[in-house]
Every structure is written in structure tokens, then in C-alpha cells.
Design a protein around this motif. Sequence first.
Motif, PDB file in Angstrom:
ATOM      1  N   GLU A 128       0.842  -1.192   0.000  1.00 53.96           N
ATOM      2  CA  GLU A 128       0.000   0.000   0.000  1.00 53.96           C
ATOM      3  C   GLU A 128       0.884   1.251   0.000  1.00 53.96           C
ATOM      4  OE1 GLU A 128      -3.562   2.090   2.642  1.00 53.96           O
ATOM      5  OE2 GLU A 128      -2.736   0.138   3.240  1.00 53.96           O
ATOM      6  N   THR A 129       0.569   2.175  -0.905  1.00 53.29           N
ATOM      7  CA  THR A 129       1.448   3.328  -1.129  1.00 53.29           C
ATOM      8  C   THR A 129       0.638   4.598  -1.279  1.00 53.29           C
ATOM      9  OG1 THR A 129       2.999   1.877  -2.307  1.00 53.29           O
ATOM     10  CG2 THR A 129       3.303   4.250  -2.573  1.00 53.29           C
ATOM     11  N   VAL A 130       1.118   5.673  -0.631  1.00 54.93           N
ATOM     12  CA  VAL A 130       0.498   6.991  -0.746  1.00 54.93           C
ATOM     13  C   VAL A 130       1.546   7.973  -1.281  1.00 54.93           C
ATOM     14  CG1 VAL A 130      -0.646   8.876   0.471  1.00 54.93           C
ATOM     15  CG2 VAL A 130      -1.030   6.509   1.195  1.00 54.93           C
ATOM     16  N   LEU A 131       1.173   8.724  -2.297  1.00 56.92           N
ATOM     17  CA  LEU A 131       2.026   9.777  -2.858  1.00 56.92           C
ATOM     18  C   LEU A 131       1.499  11.128  -2.406  1.00 56.92           C
ATOM     19  CD1 LEU A 131       2.400   8.490  -6.525  1.00 56.92           C
ATOM     20  CD2 LEU A 131       4.335   9.008  -5.031  1.00 56.92           C
ATOM     21  N   LEU A 132       2.377  11.970  -1.883  1.00 57.02           N
ATOM     22  CA  LEU A 132       2.020  13.326  -1.477  1.00 57.02           C
ATOM     23  C   LEU A 132       2.783  14.301  -2.358  1.00 57.02           C
ATOM     24  CD1 LEU A 132       0.584  15.197   0.607  1.00 57.02           C
ATOM     25  CD2 LEU A 132       2.675  15.062   1.988  1.00 57.02           C
ATOM     26  N   GLU A 133       2.056  15.096  -3.142  1.00 57.51           N
ATOM     27  CA  GLU A 133       2.688  16.011  -4.088  1.00 57.51           C
ATOM     28  C   GLU A 133       2.011  17.372  -4.011  1.00 57.51           C
ATOM     29  OE1 GLU A 133       4.755  18.050  -6.338  1.00 57.51           O
ATOM     30  OE2 GLU A 133       5.392  15.946  -6.393  1.00 57.51           O
ATOM     31  N   LYS A 134       2.806  18.430  -3.856  1.00 57.28           N
ATOM     32  CA  LYS A 134       2.225  19.763  -3.718  1.00 57.28           C
ATOM     33  C   LYS A 134       1.972  20.450  -5.059  1.00 57.28           C
ATOM     34  CE  LYS A 134       6.477  22.497  -3.250  1.00 57.28           C
ATOM     35  NZ  LYS A 134       7.198  23.481  -2.418  1.00 57.28           N
ATOM     36  N   GLU A 135       2.661  20.024  -6.132  1.00 56.63           N
ATOM     37  CA  GLU A 135       2.543  20.719  -7.417  1.00 56.63           C
ATOM     38  C   GLU A 135       2.191  19.715  -8.515  1.00 56.63           C
ATOM     39  OE1 GLU A 135       1.687  22.881  -9.854  1.00 56.63           O
ATOM     40  OE2 GLU A 135       2.747  24.230  -8.471  1.00 56.63           O
ATOM     41  N   LEU A 136       0.957  19.788  -8.989  1.00 55.95           N
ATOM     42  CA  LEU A 136       0.501  18.862 -10.024  1.00 55.95           C
ATOM     43  C   LEU A 136       0.305  19.540 -11.372  1.00 55.95           C
ATOM     44  CD1 LEU A 136      -2.164  16.824  -7.993  1.00 55.95           C
ATOM     45  CD2 LEU A 136       0.158  16.129  -8.594  1.00 55.95           C
ATOM     46  N   VAL A 137       0.555  20.834 -11.430  1.00 55.03           N
ATOM     47  CA  VAL A 137       0.303  21.577 -12.669  1.00 55.03           C
ATOM     48  C   VAL A 137       1.596  21.991 -13.340  1.00 55.03           C
ATOM     49  CG1 VAL A 137      -0.799  23.592 -13.693  1.00 55.03           C
ATOM     50  CG2 VAL A 137      -1.917  22.387 -11.801  1.00 55.03           C
ATOM     51  N   LYS A 138       2.421  22.748 -12.629  1.00 52.22           N
ATOM     52  CA  LYS A 138       3.672  23.230 -13.214  1.00 52.22           C
ATOM     53  C   LYS A 138       4.668  22.086 -13.351  1.00 52.22           C
ATOM     54  CE  LYS A 138       3.358  27.961 -11.440  1.00 52.22           C
ATOM     55  NZ  LYS A 138       4.025  28.992 -10.585  1.00 52.22           N
ATOM     56  N   ALA A 139       5.346  22.047 -14.490  1.00 47.14           N
ATOM     57  CA  ALA A 139       6.379  21.025 -14.697  1.00 47.14           C
ATOM     58  C   ALA A 139       7.627  21.392 -13.921  1.00 47.14           C
ATOM     59  CB  ALA A 139       6.709  20.926 -16.177  1.00 47.14           C
ATOM     60  N   LYS A 140       8.353  20.376 -13.474  1.00 44.53           N
ATOM     61  CA  LYS A 140       9.637  20.650 -12.844  1.00 44.53           C
ATOM     62  C   LYS A 140      10.593  21.179 -13.907  1.00 44.53           C
ATOM     63  CE  LYS A 140      13.547  18.632 -10.433  1.00 44.53           C
ATOM     64  NZ  LYS A 140      14.156  17.446  -9.830  1.00 44.53           N
ATOM     65  N   PRO A 141      11.207  22.345 -13.708  1.00 43.26           N
ATOM     66  CA  PRO A 141      12.175  22.855 -14.683  1.00 43.26           C
ATOM     67  C   PRO A 141      13.334  21.879 -14.848  1.00 43.26           C
ATOM     68  CG  PRO A 141      11.567  24.554 -13.109  1.00 43.26           C
ATOM     69  CD  PRO A 141      11.026  23.265 -12.578  1.00 43.26           C
ATOM     70  N   CYS A 142      13.700  21.600 -16.107  1.00 43.20           N
ATOM     71  CA  CYS A 142      14.711  20.566 -16.338  1.00 43.20           C
ATOM     72  C   CYS A 142      15.104  20.596 -17.801  1.00 43.20           C
ATOM     73  CB  CYS A 142      14.125  19.204 -15.965  1.00 43.20           C
ATOM     74  SG  CYS A 142      15.193  17.797 -16.263  1.00 43.20           S
ATOM     75  N   GLY A 143      16.375  20.267 -18.090  1.00 44.48           N
ATOM     76  CA  GLY A 143      16.805  20.150 -19.476  1.00 44.48           C
ATOM     77  C   GLY A 143      16.097  19.023 -20.203  1.00 44.48           C
ATOM     78  N   GLY A 144      15.750  17.957 -19.462  1.00 48.14           N
ATOM     79  CA  GLY A 144      14.917  16.902 -20.032  1.00 48.14           C
ATOM     80  C   GLY A 144      15.631  15.882 -20.884  1.00 48.14           C
ATOM     81  N   ALA A 145      16.913  15.582 -20.600  1.00 52.15           N
ATOM     82  CA  ALA A 145      17.645  14.557 -21.350  1.00 52.15           C
ATOM     83  C   ALA A 145      17.538  13.225 -20.614  1.00 52.15           C
ATOM     84  CB  ALA A 145      19.102  14.957 -21.510  1.00 52.15           C
ATOM     85  N   VAL A 146      17.152  12.172 -21.336  1.00 53.11           N
ATOM     86  CA  VAL A 146      16.949  10.849 -20.747  1.00 53.11           C
ATOM     87  C   VAL A 146      17.680   9.814 -21.604  1.00 53.11           C
ATOM     88  CG1 VAL A 146      15.239   9.134 -20.017  1.00 53.11           C
ATOM     89  CG2 VAL A 146      14.679  11.569 -19.914  1.00 53.11           C
TER      90      VAL A 146
END
Length: 411
Positions: free
Chosen positions: A27-45
Motif C-alpha cells: 500500500e502506497t500513498v504519494l504526497l505532491e504539492k505541485e501537479l500543474v507546473k512542470a519541474k524545470p529541467c533540461g529533459g535529457a533521458v
Amino acid sequence: MAQRVLIVGASVGGATAAITLRNLGIETVLLEKELVKAKPCGGAVPPAAFHEFDLPQSLIDRKVKQCLIVSPSGQETHVPVMGSVPSDDDYVAMVRREVFDGFLRERAQQRGAELIHGQLVGLQVEPHGVTATYRSMSDGREAKLTADVVIGADGAYSPTARMLGLPNLPRAVAIQERIALPPSKMARWEETADLYLGREVSPDLYAWAFPKCDHIAVGIGAGPGHTAKAKQLLANLKARLGPALDHGRLILREAHVLPMEPRKQMAFDRAMLIGDAAGLVVHTSGEGIYWAMKSGQIAAQVLAHALDTPDAAHLRLYEQLWWQQYGTMYTFLRWLQRWGYGNERQMEVFTEMCRNIDVQRLTFDSYMYKQMTPGPWLAQMRMTWDIINAQARNYVRRRTPLREQETYAVV
């Protein structure tokens, strides 16, 4: 109470930990304060992430197959993204965090994780369990929830780490702009990502221009002691790009911080830290997405076997496994960042070093497959010889940086 885990932060690391735990029936609970704005990041994967975590190719905006490295004096090195053995994975995936994070968060929910839109404001870790106080982002009310263990996946500022009484990590700042360009300008970055070196754009890291689906992300990184100059460094980078940005339209300006050192301890009694909260960003590249996901996976796997006795003695197996697998890579990349970005002459040497085909292939072997592969002795000799020659060239006769060339031209 059924055994459950609270994960603070539902970005890539937290979502991956939640997916792993739910796959194991926890059983797992995720707590997240920001669901709209993307995390700023260069985005290389790296491609490894798509295989290891079963991710769809539809998350990729562009596949970068060429890297352009530009030194302070303007010398250029074009590096093909290619490992020792050519394959279909010879690319760097460029993603947008709002798309990438959203997919992983949704997958976690589909697997049965509960998502709470709230901000952690209090945390108590006691012998019998964990009590978290959070503020709802919808109505501002405070509530409590209990769990057996908490995982902090809440970034470089990590409220979880702070509430555990841990010190702040040294941090770098990254600031970037998303700029929409007309098709004729975007063609320049069709399959190419740019890296720029020099103290006028990044005194101790690098600056970048990364292609996305309909825009480029132009940004800089600045380590401790240089963060106050971040906006000016970004302006200098845009000036350096010059006509390449003509007719561009600013979509978004964003900034974030990166931890510059891993934490000495990442697991405690009933508590674990992953991703940026644990300081798991590699030097030289500042890469963090893959490492957040991988640390979330390993932490969750260790935790699943230790839920009956979630004390530090059992949970620290996570960090032992981590450093056994990746310690050599982190140590090497930390040294490379200090050696290659130490001053502008070294940045010139670094740019020249990247022309060596053995350096290129070993670099992308380690990036794409996340393994330190020792080169054959002949390749090591060639690399050493090229580095010695580059050191001699750049220290005997200093190259004139671009900004000084322009000054002389005006005079």
C-alpha cells in the motif's frame, strides 16, 4: 493498520518508487504539492530508462544523435551519439517533464497508489511508525496520515530531509527559457543538442540548447558562488547564440536547483531519501532523471523486504547496493567536472578531448548503458596522448575567448 509507505514527491523518482511498491503489493500513498507546473529541467533521458522502466517511445520529443560542444574561444567539436557497438539506442531522448512526469504519476495511480495533492508541513518518525502532517492544496486544511516508512523524493530543497534534521546540500542553480522558433530555425536543432563552455555562460558547469517538440530549451548551470549571476549568464548565452534565435518567441522562463554532492547517508530508521533529495545528480552533465528513477526503484525493492523491520540497519542496504553499482561512475564524473570545467584553458582541453573517438564511444557507452566500461589499453594510450597534447597546446599558448575577440574587433 495495513503496512503502507508514504512517498513525499510524485515526480520521476517518487512515481517510480510507487510503481515498484505497488507491483510488489505494498500500500502506497504519494504526497505532491505541485501537479500543474512542470519541474524545470533540461529533459535529457538515456535509452536505458525506456528499456528498464518499460516506457513508451511516444514520451520522446526528439532523439538527439549529434552533440555540438563549443569552447570559450569558439572552437567546435561535433560528437556523434554512438557507443562502441552501433545500435538503435544511439540517441539521447529529449522529453518535456510535464509529459514525462505525468505519465509516470498516472501509471502509479493505475497500479493502485493513492495520490494526495498536498504539502508536507510536519513529520514525526517514531519507533512504531511515521506520522506526517500535510496541508491540502485545494482548501488549505491540515490533515495527518500515518505510515510505516516515509520516502523523501522531494527535490534538492527536500522538506523531508530537513524534517529529519539533515543539513542542506551544496546546490547549483539552473535557469532556462523555452523558445519557440520558426521551422526554418528549428531545423538547426533537428537531431542536435548544443553545449557551451566559458565563464561568461557558466563558470563551473555548462550551458545548453536542447531541442523539444516545437521549441528549444536554452539554459545555463551555475555552481555555488555563482548563482547570483544566473540571469546575466543566460543573457550572455542568448547573445552568444545570436541570429540562431531570431524571430523566437519566449514560451516560458524557469529555474531550479541541483544538489552538487550526494548525501553520506540516504537511509535511516523508517525513512529513505532518493533522487535529488539524496543528492543523486551526477557531475559533469548534471543528469538527474535516470538516477532519480533508479534510486526510487532500488529503495523500493529494499524496503519491500524490510517492512517488518524498517530500521536503518536494514534500509541502508539500499545505499550499499547503490554505491556498489554506481560509486565508481559518480567518483569519476565528479573528478571530470572539476578537471574539465576548472578554468577556461581546461574547457578548451575538454572540448579538444571530445574529438577523440575513443573518448566519444566510452562516454556514450557509460551514458546509454550506465556502466563504466574500461577501454582497451591501446585506446587508453591514444586518449592519454591526445590529452597531453591538448594540455600543452592550451597552456603554452592561450586561446583568445570569443568575448575578447569581439572586443578587439571593435577596437
